[in-house]
Design a protein around this motif. Structure first.
Motif, PDB file in Angstrom:
ATOM      1  N   VAL A 381      36.035   8.404 -36.129  1.00  0.00           N
ATOM      2  CA  VAL A 381      36.507   9.742 -36.492  1.00  0.00           C
ATOM      3  C   VAL A 381      37.940   9.613 -37.005  1.00  0.00           C
ATOM      4  N   THR A 382      38.189  10.131 -38.188  1.00  0.00           N
ATOM      5  CA  THR A 382      39.518  10.095 -38.810  1.00  0.00           C
ATOM      6  C   THR A 382      40.115  11.492 -38.801  1.00  0.00           C
ATOM      7  N   PHE A 383      41.368  11.605 -38.380  1.00  0.00           N
ATOM      8  CA  PHE A 383      42.049  12.904 -38.335  1.00  0.00           C
ATOM      9  C   PHE A 383      43.519  12.700 -38.673  1.00  0.00           C
ATOM     10  N   ARG A 384      44.184  13.806 -38.940  1.00  0.00           N
ATOM     11  CA  ARG A 384      45.599  13.774 -39.322  1.00  0.00           C
ATOM     12  C   ARG A 384      46.452  14.191 -38.119  1.00  0.00           C
ATOM     13  N   ASN A 385      47.555  13.508 -37.924  1.00  0.00           N
ATOM     14  CA  ASN A 385      48.462  13.829 -36.822  1.00  0.00           C
ATOM     15  C   ASN A 385      49.308  15.042 -37.210  1.00  0.00           C
ATOM     16  N   ASP A 386      48.857  16.222 -36.799  1.00  0.00           N
ATOM     17  CA  ASP A 386      49.568  17.466 -37.082  1.00  0.00           C
ATOM     18  C   ASP A 386      50.364  17.962 -35.888  1.00  0.00           C
ATOM     19  N   SER A 387      50.687  17.063 -34.945  1.00  0.00           N
ATOM     20  CA  SER A 387      51.430  17.496 -33.764  1.00  0.00           C
ATOM     21  C   SER A 387      52.917  17.690 -34.042  1.00  0.00           C
ATOM     22  N   GLY A 388      53.412  17.180 -35.168  1.00  0.00           N
ATOM     23  CA  GLY A 388      54.835  17.292 -35.473  1.00  0.00           C
ATOM     24  C   GLY A 388      55.680  16.188 -34.889  1.00  0.00           C
ATOM     25  N   ARG A 389      55.092  15.270 -34.170  1.00  0.00           N
ATOM     26  CA  ARG A 389      55.824  14.135 -33.580  1.00  0.00           C
ATOM     27  C   ARG A 389      54.900  12.927 -33.554  1.00  0.00           C
ATOM     28  N   PRO A 390      55.440  11.737 -33.437  1.00  0.00           N
ATOM     29  CA  PRO A 390      54.576  10.550 -33.407  1.00  0.00           C
ATOM     30  C   PRO A 390      53.695  10.533 -32.169  1.00  0.00           C
ATOM     31  N   LEU A 391      52.526   9.934 -32.309  1.00  0.00           N
ATOM     32  CA  LEU A 391      51.614   9.714 -31.199  1.00  0.00           C
ATOM     33  C   LEU A 391      51.780   8.278 -30.728  1.00  0.00           C
ATOM     34  N   LEU A 392      52.164   8.111 -29.480  1.00  0.00           N
ATOM     35  CA  LEU A 392      52.354   6.783 -28.924  1.00  0.00           C
ATOM     36  C   LEU A 392      51.000   6.146 -28.616  1.00  0.00           C
ATOM     37  N   ALA A 393      50.975   4.835 -28.563  1.00  0.00           N
ATOM     38  CA  ALA A 393      49.733   4.114 -28.278  1.00  0.00           C
ATOM     39  C   ALA A 393      49.323   4.349 -26.833  1.00  0.00           C
ATOM     40  N   GLY A 394      48.019   4.548 -26.625  1.00  0.00           N
ATOM     41  CA  GLY A 394      47.535   4.773 -25.279  1.00  0.00           C
ATOM     42  C   GLY A 394      46.037   4.965 -25.253  1.00  0.00           C
ATOM     43  N   PRO A 395      45.440   4.967 -24.058  1.00  0.00           N
ATOM     44  CA  PRO A 395      43.989   5.166 -23.937  1.00  0.00           C
ATOM     45  C   PRO A 395      43.621   6.620 -24.193  1.00  0.00           C
ATOM     46  N   VAL A 396      42.384   6.824 -24.637  1.00  0.00           N
ATOM     47  CA  VAL A 396      41.891   8.158 -24.975  1.00  0.00           C
ATOM     48  C   VAL A 396      40.546   8.356 -24.288  1.00  0.00           C
ATOM     49  N   ASP A 397      40.414   9.449 -23.567  1.00  0.00           N
ATOM     50  CA  ASP A 397      39.118   9.847 -23.025  1.00  0.00           C
ATOM     51  C   ASP A 397      38.358  10.586 -24.117  1.00  0.00           C
ATOM     52  N   LEU A 398      37.189  10.077 -24.486  1.00  0.00           N
ATOM     53  CA  LEU A 398      36.407  10.612 -25.591  1.00  0.00           C
ATOM     54  C   LEU A 398      35.357  11.579 -25.045  1.00  0.00           C
TER      55      LEU A 398
END
Length: 551
Positions: A381-398
């Protein structure tokens, strides 16, 4: 009724408070491997110089990072000296009190029962030894009396029977007691293991803050204390919820702290600063370069080797695996994240999640296959980071509409950049990869002879068909039976020397690839119907001159 009137304090006298003043934690800045604690309270100061004792605080506080500030509403006040004092107060021996948990009471009961069983076992062992001695004495008496002609068979038989019965009873009680002792030991071991996971031992080391302050006049003052504390760290974590074509990404901070005190209603700040790293540049050393003439063999031979290079764009194609939390990856720039509300974090050393924010964005899904790495087809799944700040590397619960599907990993993503998440594999696809190669030579030795390596890679893609639909569900069956497109990627070597040439034989590839990038990644867009099968053939050649060695 007579009362004691305190005598007026002499000028310059030191006043010690009768009991420590509470100094709660008001704000915490969590770093990668430690935390900066901020404490605050209001103290009533008398005029002149005096000493204050506040706490208790965490015994892990770093003394050299301690700083204290006073702000008085009336007159000037300043801190003359600050220090942390520690006291060793071991837990009093004895049974658990009413404040202890039921698990501690159960463990105490098992310890007492096992101690009683040990004492009973010792008494029975002594009794068994005495019965053995009595039986030996009786047999000796029988032998001596028989020799003197004073036989009494009836009494001897009665005494031997009574001693044998006593020995049998004692042995039976010993066997039962051994079984009970083993059972109690197992239950005690299990209770200790559960207690170690559920509770932590109370701290025996306590710390207090002692201040020497000077105030121009009496009145209240605001005290602020800051210090660093180890045994606290945080890592970013995420929760991705995909519903239709929309992805909602929730950012969280996973926080652990075992500082010996609870953080209740504190303001949390999460920073990626690494205060433990040295800020000194590396030392410079002399690097001497020399030139030499090549030997005849070196002029005639070019040494080459095949090596593996990791390409970052291929990472999301691989199925995500749940592993340990990675280190804080901030892209080389310190990031500071503010907690939206006050939070409470117990000092139990367990993971606690603090929400930081969330955003929803449109997302596109694509099925990707990398048969050289995995026989599975992964949905990315591809999406755009629209949070306004960088997303740090980390685990994701899907999470899908059906519920939790697994755990993936999000890499560092700048604001406004595209990010990718692998939502697991598609169970209705199977991949089978076959590879073969052949070698040949062309030209005459010494006159432009070249070696040719031809490699053929075949990938068989199979898609399992959906179950048969009833006759009345023709529309649904038609939607389920529509072909799906997957992206298949293979790779070819990339040459860095002119003596080695890599050529993709597009005329022999079936079907022809849709794209070949500069890093040697070959891509196909395949449409596979249900119960269908596609075969992709990749052919490339590696040509090298006669002076190349190592292929």
């Amino acid at each position: 009724m007579a009362t004691d009137t305190p005598s007026p304090a002499l000028p310059g006298a030191t006043t010690v408070t009768p009991a420590p003043l509470p100094l709660p934690v008001t704000a915490v800045t969590c770093l990668e491997d430690r935390a900066q604690i901020e404490r605050g309270t209001t103290v009533a100061l008398a005029g002149g110089e005096q000493r204050l004792r506040l706490g208790p605080i965490s015994a892990l506080a770093v003394d050299r990072t301690l700083s204290a500030e006073l702000t008085a509403a009336a007159g000037a006040a300043r801190v003359l000296d600050s220090r942390i004092t520690r006291a060793w107060t071991p837990r009093a021996p004895g049974p658990p009190t009413a404040d202890d948990s039921a698990l501690r009471h159960r463990l105490h009961e098992l310890e007492e029962a096992r101690r009683t069983a040990v004492e009973r076992h010792q008494r029975l062992t002594v009794r068994a030894d005495l019965l053995e001695q009595i039986a030996a004495d009786l047999l000796r008496e029988i032998g001596e009396s028989t020799g003197r002609g004073q036989a009494d068979p009836q009494r001897w038989s009665r005494e031997l029977t009574r001693v044998a019965d006593e020995q049998d009873d004692c042995e039976e009680r010993l066997r039962a007691l051994n079984a009970e002792h083993q059972r109690l030991a197992r239950e005690e071991q299990q209770a200790r293991a559960v207690l170690a996971q559920a509770e932590s031992e109370p701290l025996e080391l306590t710390a207090f803050l002692e201040l020497t302050v000077h105030a121009e006049q009496a009145g209240p003052a605001e005290l602020r204390v800051r210090h660093l504390t180890p045994c606290a760290l945080w890592r970013p974590a995420y929760r991705a919820v995909r519903i239709g074509g929309t992805l909602r990404l929730e950012s969280e901070a996973t926080l652990w702290q075992a500082t010996g005190e609870d953080w209740t209603g504190v303001r949390l700040t999460f920073s990626t600063a690494r205060s433990a790293l040295a800020a000194e540049p590396p030392g410079l050393v002399a690097d001497q370069l020399t030139l030499r003439e090549l030997s005849g063999e070196e002029r005639r031979t070019v040494e080459v080797e095949l090596r593996e290079e990791e390409i970052g764009t291929l990472g999301p194609d691989q199925p995500a695996t749940a592993g340990e939390l990675p280190g804080v990856d901030d892209g080389g720039e310190v990031r500071v994240l503010q907690g939206p509300a006050a939070a409470t974090v117990p000092g139990d050393g367990r993971a606690h999640r603090v929400p930081l924010g969330a955003f929803a964005v449109a997302a596109t899904a694509e099925r990707r296959a990398v048969p050289e790495l995995s026989p599975l087809v992964t949905e990315v799944v591809t999406f755009r980071n629209d949070s306004g700040r960088p997303l740090l590397a980390g685990p994701v619960d899907l999470i899908r509409e059906s519920g939790f599907v697994g755990r993936g990993e999000l890499r560092f993503t700048a604001a406004g950049a595209d990010a990718e998440l692998a939502f697991g594999s598609s169970d209705d696809y199977r991949l089978l990869r076959e590879s073969e190669e052949s070698r040949s030579t062309s030209g005459l030795p010494g006159l432009g002879q070249r070696s040719l390596l031809t490699r053929t890679v075949r990938v068989h893609v199979s898609r399992l068909g959906p179950p048969a639909e009833p006759a009345g569900a023709a529309g649904a069956a038609g939607a389920a039976g529509a072909p799906e497109r997957i992206t298949l990627r293979e790779r070819i070597p990339v040459s860095e020397v002119s003596a080695v040439e890599v050529r993709l034989r597009k005329e022999a590839c079936d079907p022809a690839p849709d794209e070949v990038d500069t890093e040697g990644v070959v891509r196909w867009e395949l449409a596979v119907p249900p119960s269908g099968r596609r075969t992709v053939t990749l052919v490339y050649e590696v040509a090298a001159s006669a002076k190349v060695a190592g292929l």
